[in-house]
Design a protein around this motif. Structure first.
Motif, PDB file in Angstrom:
ATOM      1  N   ARG A   1      -3.685  79.498  73.651  1.00 20.87           N
ATOM      2  CA  ARG A   1      -3.910  78.068  73.426  1.00 20.87           C
ATOM      3  C   ARG A   1      -3.912  77.762  71.929  1.00 20.87           C
ATOM      4  O   ARG A   1      -4.505  78.497  71.128  1.00 20.87           O
TER       5      ARG A   1
ATOM      6  N   SER B   1      -3.243  71.017  75.448  1.00 18.84           N
ATOM      7  CA  SER B   1      -3.322  70.119  76.607  1.00 18.84           C
ATOM      8  C   SER B   1      -4.747  69.600  76.772  1.00 18.84           C
ATOM      9  O   SER B   1      -5.720  70.288  76.444  1.00 18.84           O
TER      10      SER B   1
ATOM     11  N   LEU C   1      -5.566  72.213  83.565  1.00 19.39           N
ATOM     12  CA  LEU C   1      -4.949  73.240  82.725  1.00 19.39           C
ATOM     13  C   LEU C   1      -5.983  74.029  81.928  1.00 19.39           C
ATOM     14  O   LEU C   1      -5.612  74.814  81.043  1.00 19.39           O
TER      15      LEU C   1
ATOM     16  N   HIS D   1       2.673  71.500  77.567  1.00 17.99           N
ATOM     17  CA  HIS D   1       1.676  70.508  77.134  1.00 17.99           C
ATOM     18  C   HIS D   1       1.475  69.518  78.274  1.00 17.99           C
ATOM     19  O   HIS D   1       2.409  68.803  78.658  1.00 17.99           O
TER      20      HIS D   1
ATOM     21  N   SER E   1       8.548  74.859  81.137  1.00 14.75           N
ATOM     22  CA  SER E   1       7.412  74.989  82.056  1.00 14.75           C
ATOM     23  C   SER E   1       7.674  74.363  83.418  1.00 14.75           C
ATOM     24  O   SER E   1       6.771  74.276  84.241  1.00 14.75           O
TER      25      SER E   1
ATOM     26  N   ASP F   1      -0.291  77.158  75.732  1.00 11.20           N
ATOM     27  CA  ASP F   1      -0.757  75.787  75.914  1.00 11.20           C
ATOM     28  C   ASP F   1      -0.816  75.082  74.569  1.00 11.20           C
ATOM     29  O   ASP F   1      -1.601  75.450  73.695  1.00 11.20           O
TER      30      ASP F   1
ATOM     31  N   ILE G   1      -2.685  83.667  78.915  1.00  9.08           N
ATOM     32  CA  ILE G   1      -2.690  82.274  78.467  1.00  9.08           C
ATOM     33  C   ILE G   1      -3.135  82.231  77.014  1.00  9.08           C
ATOM     34  O   ILE G   1      -4.190  82.755  76.657  1.00  9.08           O
TER      35      ILE G   1
END
Length: 337
Positions: free
Chosen positions: A206, A183, A188, A150, A234, A180, A204
């Motif tokens: 989200r 974020s 990002l 985040h 991370s 994610d 990725i």
């Protein structure tokens, strides 16, 4: 009197939970054992022909598995030749301008220094000398590495991905899932998507709202397709040959949850160093706080690279039977945090 009754109810609740959920103790274990007994007998430790880097047949290990050297010696040699800011895990030479409060405000570490260190930097091999000679099963499960984040810093997140991809045997790294947790930093979004195109194994995911660390990890676990699940923070840097020793334990017993020695990256100058203290056992207290406790002297081994090792043939009959019974069990989470 009421306090005693409350305490008695708490103890009874813990006993019921233990009977239902603790592995190899309760009703859940009995059900799983029956399911495992009805399945195929061959597990991940079936002997497979392999060749070590020296061109000789890999050595046989426990349960008949063939063993080999998983080190990428060419990559290790390239890393040793690198020089520059932060290379070989050396501290970055700080000035007063590098210590401004803003550098620590968003990430808890000096992002200004992180941004001035290579995304692909080298780190020192600080393992015990005997670890460099270890052979592990040539038939290891692969893994899905899940990295929740985040508003993580650009350079720290990318350095994590670079280190995992570069220092993991390709056949063992099934995928890397960047999850994610809603974020709002611009770097990002589209920029991260474009950068990760160069890594075919990186995906990725989200969230649609702020979920928190545990739910974000579970989201990644729900879509992972590897044999084993590995959780990383991370802002980590994987070291030399980090993955085979962990997966080897799971290949021996697929119910195992493994946690390695976690080295330290200084939050100011990003110097890389070993965690204080020798190998310890992980444990939870009654408040479910994780702690590291020393290995009792009577259980310590002469070889520091094998703190929990018991020579082959010295396990008890009960331990041997338990290991064989669990060889064909489904994989479990591999936690690195």
């Amino acid at each position: 009197m009421r306090r005693k009754q409350k305490r008695l109810l708490q103890v009874c609740g813990l006993l019921v939970a233990a009977l239902l959920f603790l592995p190899n103790v309760g009703l859940w274990s009995l059900y799983r054992d029956r399911g495992a007994d009805s399945g195929p007998a061959d597990g991940p430790a079936a002997a497979v022909q392999a060749v070590s880097r020296l061109g000789e047949a890999a050595q046989p290990g426990r349960h008949g598995a063939r063993r080999k050297d998983w080190h990428d010696h060419e990559a290790i040699g390239r890393d040793r030749a690198r020089s520059g800011n932060g290379e070989q895990g050396k501290p970055f030479p700080l000035t007063e301008a590098d210590r401004v409060d803003q550098a620590y405000r968003e990430n808890g570490f000096n992002i200004y220094v992180s941004d001035r260190i290579s995304l692909n930097r080298s780190v020192p091999d600080i393992r015990h000398a005997n670890c460099k000679l270890k052979l592990y099963s040539d038939s290891l499960p692969n893994t899905s590495v899940i990295i929740p984040f985040h508003n993580e810093g650009w350079s720290s997140l990318l350095r994590t991905v670079h280190s995992v991809v570069n220092r993991s045997p390709p056949q063992l790294l099934h995928e890397v899932l960047l999850v994610d947790d809603f974020s709002d930093k611009e770097h990002l979004k589209a920029a991260l998507e474009e950068y990760m195109v160069r890594f075919p194994k990186v995906r990725i995911l989200r969230t649609k709202k702020r979920e928190g660390l545990i739910r974000t990890r579970l989201l990644g676990a729900g879509v992972a397709t590897g044999d084993v699940i590995t959780f990383l923070d991370s802002h980590c840097e994987a070291n030399v040959n980090w993955l085979p020793p962990l997966l080897d334990r799971i290949a021996q017993n697929r119910k195992t949850i493994v946690c390695p020695m976690i080295d330290v990256i200084d939050h100011d100058h990003f110097g890389y160093d070993a965690q204080a203290g020798d190998a310890m056992r992980g444990a939870f207290d009654w408040e479910m706080f994780y702690k590291r406790i020393p290995i009792p002297p009577e259980l310590q081994q002469g070889d520091p690279s094998e703190p929990f090792h018991r020579p082959q043939g010295q396990e008890t009959e009960m331990e041997s039977e338990w290991t064989q019974r669990n060889m064909s069990r489904p994989p479990v989470f591999l936690s690195n945090t």
